[in-house]
Design an enzyme around this catalytic site. Structure first.
Site, PDB file in Angstrom:
ATOM      1  N   HIS A   1     -20.809  46.068 -28.759  1.00  0.00           N
ATOM      2  CA  HIS A   1     -22.229  46.212 -28.471  1.00  0.00           C
ATOM      3  C   HIS A   1     -22.482  45.794 -27.024  1.00  0.00           C
ATOM      4  CE1 HIS A   1     -23.913  46.809 -32.606  1.00  0.00           C
ATOM      5  NE2 HIS A   1     -22.688  46.386 -32.891  1.00  0.00           N
TER       6      HIS A   1
ATOM      7  N   GLU B   1     -20.277  41.482 -28.161  1.00  0.00           N
ATOM      8  CA  GLU B   1     -21.246  41.919 -27.153  1.00  0.00           C
ATOM      9  C   GLU B   1     -20.553  41.809 -25.794  1.00  0.00           C
ATOM     10  OE1 GLU B   1     -24.388  42.869 -27.773  1.00  0.00           O
ATOM     11  OE2 GLU B   1     -24.824  42.148 -29.799  1.00  0.00           O
TER      12      GLU B   1
ATOM     13  N   GLU C   1     -25.944  51.348 -26.112  1.00  0.00           N
ATOM     14  CA  GLU C   1     -25.029  50.268 -25.724  1.00  0.00           C
ATOM     15  C   GLU C   1     -23.644  50.880 -25.565  1.00  0.00           C
ATOM     16  OE1 GLU C   1     -25.531  47.233 -28.703  1.00  0.00           O
ATOM     17  OE2 GLU C   1     -27.710  47.178 -28.438  1.00  0.00           O
TER      18      GLU C   1
ATOM     19  N   HIS D   1     -25.286  51.245 -31.717  1.00  0.00           N
ATOM     20  CA  HIS D   1     -26.532  51.442 -30.990  1.00  0.00           C
ATOM     21  C   HIS D   1     -26.216  52.371 -29.829  1.00  0.00           C
ATOM     22  CE1 HIS D   1     -27.728  47.268 -32.676  1.00  0.00           C
ATOM     23  NE2 HIS D   1     -28.156  48.233 -33.466  1.00  0.00           N
TER      24      HIS D   1
END
Length: 1006
Positions: A295, A370, A197, A194
């Site tokens: 991410h 993440e 990110e 993404h």
């Protein structure tokens, strides 16, 4: 389990746990802000929050194909919650206007929220004029280039592909011998699938700098470089990084674009984003033992499965190593959201994620990490994140060296590395060796295991292994080659017995061959053991058979012919296919049904066997046509296929795809026309349809509005609104008809039958190809022949159409005598009386040659015809008759032979008889002319038209050389004999008046 059936299962589980629908808690109140949507630059989707009453509502999001970014409990408490307990939740999603309306229709509200990633990009994105700004993509690349240039002995910078906007996808390889395939584990970190990110970009770059600058200085880091092959790919989505976009430049969410075992279970890069294809190719080229993709937007280590809520075979290892990373990262461990570690599907289900693809198909221990609650923190905060991640990143990379088993698999005779599979008991996901080095690496927790190494054409080998933390157990395997045996046989069409050109393969092995199209025969060698033998031929149902090779084996196959039409039931487990089946039955069409929910989606090769395909998606809103299905259909159409595809949400789901525009030839205009009547155009002209009520499915909540593009034609119109509900397209290659609503909703059986009839008639594709023997003939090398000559004739059986069983009968001339020499290039030939017959199969484009010999009878007059009549019949009753006429030629008389007086005669009667031999193969009546005279003088014709064969010579003078010649004629042609000479001499006394004595007698040709 399909999306729809999974949704129903979870909903039932929820209802059972609560006792009744009434027990369903009310959803939490939606945020009250009236923020305008802030769409992603490439996809047009904007972030929003949806308040959910519990897991059942979450399942509705899956069912609608909503792009979920994160899920949290609405109140304080542990998460993920028990999926059977209705804990209020809130989900951050990415939607467009159509998706927002879909949510409203099921009682859920998508409230726009700030586009955090886009706002961060606008405030301090790459190249912005602020101290907080991130470096540009070009600055990041220059940084990688400088680092690699400074450490050429241990680093390589590799472009694994290009983005949509032609930016390189850069990866750094770090190892002690970067140009040598070593027997060492491979690990990788990737980041920023993404594009908004960004924290992982800096983490992977700093890791590369740490390893490179510490090599030869720090023993622990030097060990990593010396013992591992490390791949670091900082920017998976460079176009998104440059634009501040979650998606790639084509609007594709790259972490929803990979195959997965549930929604898109075909491991095929075709039809996917170019960035996805590049990273799949990287996975195919390597054997990564460990991997992680970074991410932002939460703080958690997320591990498989993402696509289904059950335990993976390596769940214990995943949990332990994920905790190991999280506990070494205080940002994640102390404030993990939704938790410090989570099994992905327990958080929320993701289809098409890189982690499940890497694990399921590559055996890679891969996780999603993440790093930061903020998708893109200011660049000035990277020191903080680096300090939090540095130890965790190094620890994670060490696992193949500290936890598990590793080794090499080689040929016991040659020591060559093998491409092998390592299975583990108790069950874990298998891993494969790197065929260049033969090495494998499998991360495992402490314990006792049995490893089994298997390679094709080798005897498997097992060994017990005890894993103890701190160092990887080493277990090498040297496999002995297995024996090889032959497999042979024939492949024919069931019933008709036609020989087929088929592909014969051993599933999972490289051994393969094809059958001879003229005979159906095949043969190849394979290794001993039990195999799955698969046989497939165009237009026929493939067959698989388990065979055990312990010696030479004969396996014959008779394949059933496929019907022309395939009905693909892709309605997510519902029963809408019955509406299609009823119409096909009413029209007398034969067809196969493929239920994707149970049998999976058909491959391009499977589709190619059908003249036309009907594909229905019902009212499914997600994964209507997956990337793999789109690729298979594109290949089918490129091969000349005919497609009828229908479903109300195809445009909603894939309307932005190239397949939609280039193959369905449609542009997706809007999600819902609010119109349930249509008028036919083009080949559907005259039809007025209603797609509600009656005996139809009644399932059209969102019939879409579409427009034809790229040569397409509108075939269904929503009256009065200039909107279209059907598009058709044809060119020299393929034909396609696409309805943007569910055909099953047409309100009457009569109208459904008519639409199906007209559509199939327009599509075509099922016309039976007849045999075509028109080019068959009977031939001979000469058109004219002489009596007594030998003649070779050939029957040429040529088929320009479909395969047929041909029968040939050749009636031979009565004035020719059979010699034999009967041969046939294929099939069976025979002779009896005055006939030659042949039977056999003739495949398209094949010519069969039947050869035989005869002699022409004598005593046939010149010009007599010799007629051969050949009839070539196919198995459908078609017949071609061909005639060959050979004309008898006239043979000139053969003479004179053996003249008299003979050379050397010394005593000849005074009434000497001149004689000769003559013949005529046509048996014509011959007449003769005899001419004689002294040498040098004109010869006088003594007789002409003389039927006898003798002539008495008298009144010969003495010492004279005479010449004579005989000419024979059959009334058509004449033949003159050789000119002969003899000399007379006076007889010595006493003279016998009754005789001449020629001394010497000389008879010669001039």
């Amino acid at each position: 389990m399909t999306i729809r059936s999974r949704a129903i299962f979870l909903l039932l589980a929820l209802l059972l746990s609560l006792g009744s629908v009434a027990a369903r808690p009310a959803p939490p109140a939606a945020p009250s802000s009236s923020l305008a949507p802030e769409p992603d630059p490439f996809s047009g989707r904007y972030p929003a929050e949806v308040a959910l009453a519990g897991p059942a509502d979450l399942t509705l999001l899956y069912d609608l194909g909503i792009d979920i970014d994160a899920v949290w409990p609405s109140e304080e408490g542990a998460y993920p919650a028990d999926p059977t307990v209705a804990v209020p939740l809130r989900a951050r999603v990415y939607v467009d206007a159509g998706a927002a309306l879909r949510l409203e229709a099921v009682g859920l509200h998508a409230e726009p929220v700030p586009n955090e990633g886009l706002r961060a990009f606008q405030a301090y994105g790459p190249g912005k004029d602020t101290p907080l700004a991130w470096p540009t993509f070009e600055q990041m690349v220059a940084r990688m280039q400088a680092l690699v240039a400074a450490h050429p002995d241990i680093m390589r910078l590799v472009s694994i592909g290009k983005s949509v906007q032609n930016r390189d996808l850069w990866c750094m390889e770090i190892t002690d011998y970067p140009d040598v395939e070593e027997a060492e584990p491979e690990v990788k970190y990737t980041s920023t699938m993404h594009g908004d990110e960004t924290t992982g970009v800096e983490m992977t770059l700093r890791l590369a700098e740490l390893l490179a600058n510490s090599y030869g200085v720090d023993p622990d880091l030097t060990e990593l470089v010396d013992s591992l092959e490390i791949w670091l790919c900082p920017i998976h989505n460079p176009d998104g990084y440059v634009a501040g976009s979650r998606s790639n430049a084509n609007g594709v969410d790259l972490n929803r674009d990979f195959p997965d075992p549930v929604a898109d279970p075909v491991d095929d890069p075709a039809g996917r984003a170019v960035e996805t294809q590049a990273f799949m190719a990287l996975g195919y080229d390597h054997r990564f033992a460990m991997g992680a993709n970074y991410h932002g937007g939460a703080q958690v280590v997320n591990y498989p499965w993402d696509c289904r809520d059950d335990l993976s075979p390596d769940d214990a290892e995943y949990y332990d190593f994920s905790v190991g990373y999280a506990i070494r990262n205080p940002i994640i461990w102390e404030d993990g959201t939704p938790a410090s570690v989570v099994r992905g599907a327990r958080w929320y289900i993701v289809y098409g994620g890189i982690q499940d693809w890497s694990y399921n198909w590559r055996g890679e221990h891969h996780v999603t990490i993440e790093l930061s609650k903020i998708k893109s923190p200011p660049y000035t905060q990277m020191d903080t994140y680096w300090e939090a991640n540095r130890e965790a990143m190094l620890w994670w990379m060490q696992r193949p060296l500290r936890n598990g088993a590793r080794g090499r698999v080689t040929d016991a005779n040659t020591g060559a590395p093998l491409d092998a599979v390592i299975t583990v008991a108790p069950e874990r996901m298998p891993v494969t060796t790197d065929p260049d080095a033969g090495d494998y690496s499998k991360v495992l927790l402490d314990g006792a295991y049995t490893l089994t190494a298997s390679a094709y054409c080798y005897e498997p080998q097992s060994a017990p292994v005890t894993v103890v933390s701190g160092t990887a157990a080493v277990q090498d395997f040297a496999l002995a080659p297995s024996a090889r045996w032959s497999i042979s046989g024939t492949v024919t069409e069931s019933g008709a017995g036609y020989p087929l050109e088929a592909a014969i393969t051993l599933v999972g092995a490289s051994d393969a061959t094809s059958s001879n199209p003229a005979t159906g025969e095949y043969g190849f060698e394979a290794c001993s053991g039990t195999h799955t033998l698969q046989v497939s031929a165009a237009g026929h149902r493939a067959e698989t058979r388990e065979v055990t090779l312990e010696g030479h084996l004969v396996e014959d196959f008779a394949l059933d012919r496929l019907p022309c039409t395939l009905l693909v039931d892709d309605d997510d487990g519902l029963a809408y296919q019955t509406y299609f089946a009823e119409a096909l039955d009413a029209l007398g069409e034969s067809y196969d049904v493929r239920e994707t929910a149970t049998a999976g989606s058909p491959t391009a090769a499977e589709l190619a066997g059908y003249g036309r395909v009907i594909w229905l998606t019902g009212d499914d809103a997600a994964t209507t046509l997956t990337a793999g299905e789109q690729a298979a259909l594109a290949a089918y159409l490129d091969g000349g296929g005919r497609l009828f595809v229908t479903g109300q949400d195809i445009g909603y789901d894939i309307g932005a795809s190239s397949f939609y525009a280039d193959y369905l030839h449609a542009d997706y205009d809007s999600d819902d026309t609010n119109t349930l009547s249509l008028t036919g155009l083009e080949f559907l002209s005259g039809l007025a349809l209603t797609i509600a009520g009656g005996d139809g499915a009644g399932n059209q909540q969102w019939p879409s509005d579409i427009s034809p593009v790229n040569g397409g034609l509108a075939v269904l119109d929503y009256p009065g609104q200039h909107l279209y509900g059907g598009v058709a397209y044809q060119d020299d290659t393929y034909r396609v008809v696409y309805f943007s609503f569910g055909y099953e909703a047409i309100s009457t059986q009569a109208h459904r039958n008519a639409v199906m009839d007209y559509t199939l008639d327009w599509l075509g594709g099922c016309e039976s190809a007849p045999a075509d023997l028109a080019a068959s003939e009977v031939t001979a090398p000469v058109a004219h022949t002489y009596p007594g000559d030998g003649v070779v004739q050939q029957l040429l059986v040529h088929n320009a159409g479909a395969t047929t069983r041909a029968t040939v009968t050749a009636t031979l001339p009565s004035d020719m005598t059979w010699v034999g020499a009967l041969t046939a290039s294929k099939g069976t030939a025979a002779h009896a009386g005055d006939r030659v017959t042949w039977t056999g199969f003739v495949v398209p484009g094949e010519t069969i040659t039947v050869t035989y010999a005869m002699t022409v009878n004598t005593c046939l007059p010149a010009g007599a015809p010799l007629v051969t009549v050949a009839q070539f019949a196919d198995d459908a009753g078609g017949m071609v008759t061909r005639t060959l006429t050979t004309t008898v030629r006239n043979v000139a008389p053969m003479l004179p032979a053996f003249p008299s007086p003979a050379p050397g005669a010394t005593d000849v009667p005074t009434e000497t008889v001149l004689s000769w031999a003559s013949s005529d193969a046509n048996c014509d009546a011959l007449t003769y002319a005899v001419a004689m005279g002294a040498a040098g003088a004109p010869r006088t014709v003594l007789v002409s038209a003389w039927p006898t064969l003798t002539l008495t010579m008298d009144s010969l003078g003495e010492d004279i050389t005479y010449q004579w010649v005989v000419t024979a004629t059959d009334g058509i042609s004449a033949t003159s004999g050789t000119v002969w000479e003899f000399t007379t001499v006076a007889p010595a006394p006493p003279i016998d008046p009754t005789r001449f004595l020629f001394l010497p007698l000389v008879i010669r040709t001039p």
